[in-house]
Design an enzyme around this catalytic site. Structure first.
Site, PDB file in Angstrom:
ATOM      1  N   HIS A  25       0.859  -1.196  -0.069  1.00  0.00           N
ATOM      2  CA  HIS A  25       0.073   0.066   0.059  1.00  0.00           C
ATOM      3  C   HIS A  25       0.924   1.258  -0.105  1.00  0.00           C
ATOM      4  O   HIS A  25       0.511   2.341  -0.813  1.00  0.00           O
ATOM      5  CB  HIS A  25      -0.838  -0.155   1.341  1.00  0.00           C
ATOM      6  CG  HIS A  25      -1.854  -1.174   1.461  1.00  0.00           C
ATOM      7  ND1 HIS A  25      -2.011  -1.819   2.477  1.00  0.00           N
ATOM      8  CD2 HIS A  25      -2.982  -1.342   0.517  1.00  0.00           C
ATOM      9  CE1 HIS A  25      -3.157  -2.520   2.155  1.00  0.00           C
ATOM     10  NE2 HIS A  25      -3.609  -2.331   1.284  1.00  0.00           N
ATOM     11  N   SER A  37      -2.496  -7.690   3.226  1.00  0.00           N
ATOM     12  CA  SER A  37      -2.644  -7.447   4.566  1.00  0.00           C
ATOM     13  C   SER A  37      -3.150  -8.916   5.288  1.00  0.00           C
ATOM     14  O   SER A  37      -2.929  -9.004   6.296  1.00  0.00           O
ATOM     15  CB  SER A  37      -4.101  -6.507   4.536  1.00  0.00           C
ATOM     16  OG  SER A  37      -3.879  -5.309   4.352  1.00  0.00           O
ATOM     17  N   ARG A  40      -1.882  -5.791  -8.182  1.00  0.00           N
ATOM     18  CA  ARG A  40      -0.724  -6.542  -8.027  1.00  0.00           C
ATOM     19  C   ARG A  40      -0.660  -7.744  -9.269  1.00  0.00           C
ATOM     20  O   ARG A  40       0.645  -7.929  -9.778  1.00  0.00           O
ATOM     21  CB  ARG A  40      -0.840  -7.413  -6.685  1.00  0.00           C
ATOM     22  CG  ARG A  40      -0.253  -6.606  -5.470  1.00  0.00           C
ATOM     23  CD  ARG A  40      -0.763  -7.222  -4.152  1.00  0.00           C
ATOM     24  NE  ARG A  40      -2.233  -7.415  -4.120  1.00  0.00           N
ATOM     25  CZ  ARG A  40      -3.030  -7.975  -3.316  1.00  0.00           C
ATOM     26  NH1 ARG A  40      -2.306  -7.968  -2.301  1.00  0.00           N
ATOM     27  NH2 ARG A  40      -4.197  -7.966  -3.535  1.00  0.00           N
ATOM     28  N   LYS A  95     -16.844  -6.705   5.599  1.00  0.00           N
ATOM     29  CA  LYS A  95     -15.959  -7.340   4.762  1.00  0.00           C
ATOM     30  C   LYS A  95     -15.541  -8.525   5.417  1.00  0.00           C
ATOM     31  O   LYS A  95     -15.013  -8.411   6.741  1.00  0.00           O
ATOM     32  CB  LYS A  95     -14.738  -6.401   4.329  1.00  0.00           C
ATOM     33  CG  LYS A  95     -13.746  -6.943   3.388  1.00  0.00           C
ATOM     34  CD  LYS A  95     -12.610  -6.222   3.003  1.00  0.00           C
ATOM     35  CE  LYS A  95     -11.468  -7.070   2.215  1.00  0.00           C
ATOM     36  NZ  LYS A  95     -10.393  -6.320   1.911  1.00  0.00           N
TER      37      LYS A  95
END
Ligand code: PNS
Length: 162
Positions: free
Chosen positions: A17, A130, A92, A41
């Site tokens: 990030h 993450s 990515r 989420k």
């Protein structure tokens, strides 16, 4: 003034990030890092919204034209309220593309004037996420090179890893 929004859940912010934020800060006058509440989420974020904002602020403290703020409404509405003309997202691999493409199309439908720009991840951070940072930390692994030092400490405190 060229002002852009880098949105995300940032649970927690990673070096991947930060790479996208830093590179955006070199291309634009002001970068707003928008930390989404993302209450729905998965099983819910590990870090509270306040913790995610605090970690993102600490991690970006050396970037003068970067500010961090939270939001819990639609991304296009938040972007409009802070006056940005574009959203910047990191990509990515092809695995990110389908989801990001869907989001970009939805956001275009909701607000065609709001551009979505993509920054390709640097090869160093192609595999960084993450989720990987949290799993690694929860199993006692070393997260050096994956998250900034402040996040390493926060993960240790939260998950009791080394
Ligand atoms: O880091 P993430 O979780 O991939 O970021 C996703 C995020 C926060 C950018 C996305 O979920 C989002 O835009 N959330 C805000 C609410 C919204 O506008 N959702 C899309 C339409 S339902």
């Amino acid at each position: 003034m060229r002002k852009v929004l880098v949105p995300g859940t940032f649970d927690p912010i990673t070096l991947g990030h930060l790479d996208v934020i830093r590179r955006s800060s070199q291309m634009f006058d002001v970068v707003v890092v928008g930390v989404a509440a993302s209450k729905n989420k998965g099983a819910g974020p590990l870090f509270s919204l306040e913790e995610r904002v605090a970690l993102a602020r600490e991690a970006t403290s050396e970037l003068d034209n970067v500010e961090v703020t939270s939001f819990d409404n639609l991304l296009v509405d938040f972007a409009t309220s802070i006056g940005v003309a574009a959203i910047v997202k990191g990509l990515r691999a092809t695995t990110d593309f389908e989801y990001e493409f869907q989001m970009a199309m939805l956001n275009y439908r909701l607000k065609p004037a709001l551009e979505t720009l993509f920054v390709m991840s640097s090869p160093d951070y192609m595999y960084v996420s993450s989720s990987i940072a949290k799993e690694l930390a929860s199993l006692g692994g070393d997260t050096t090179g994956i998250v900034p030092a402040c996040v390493q400490e926060a993960l240790r405190n939260k998950l009791g890893s080394r």
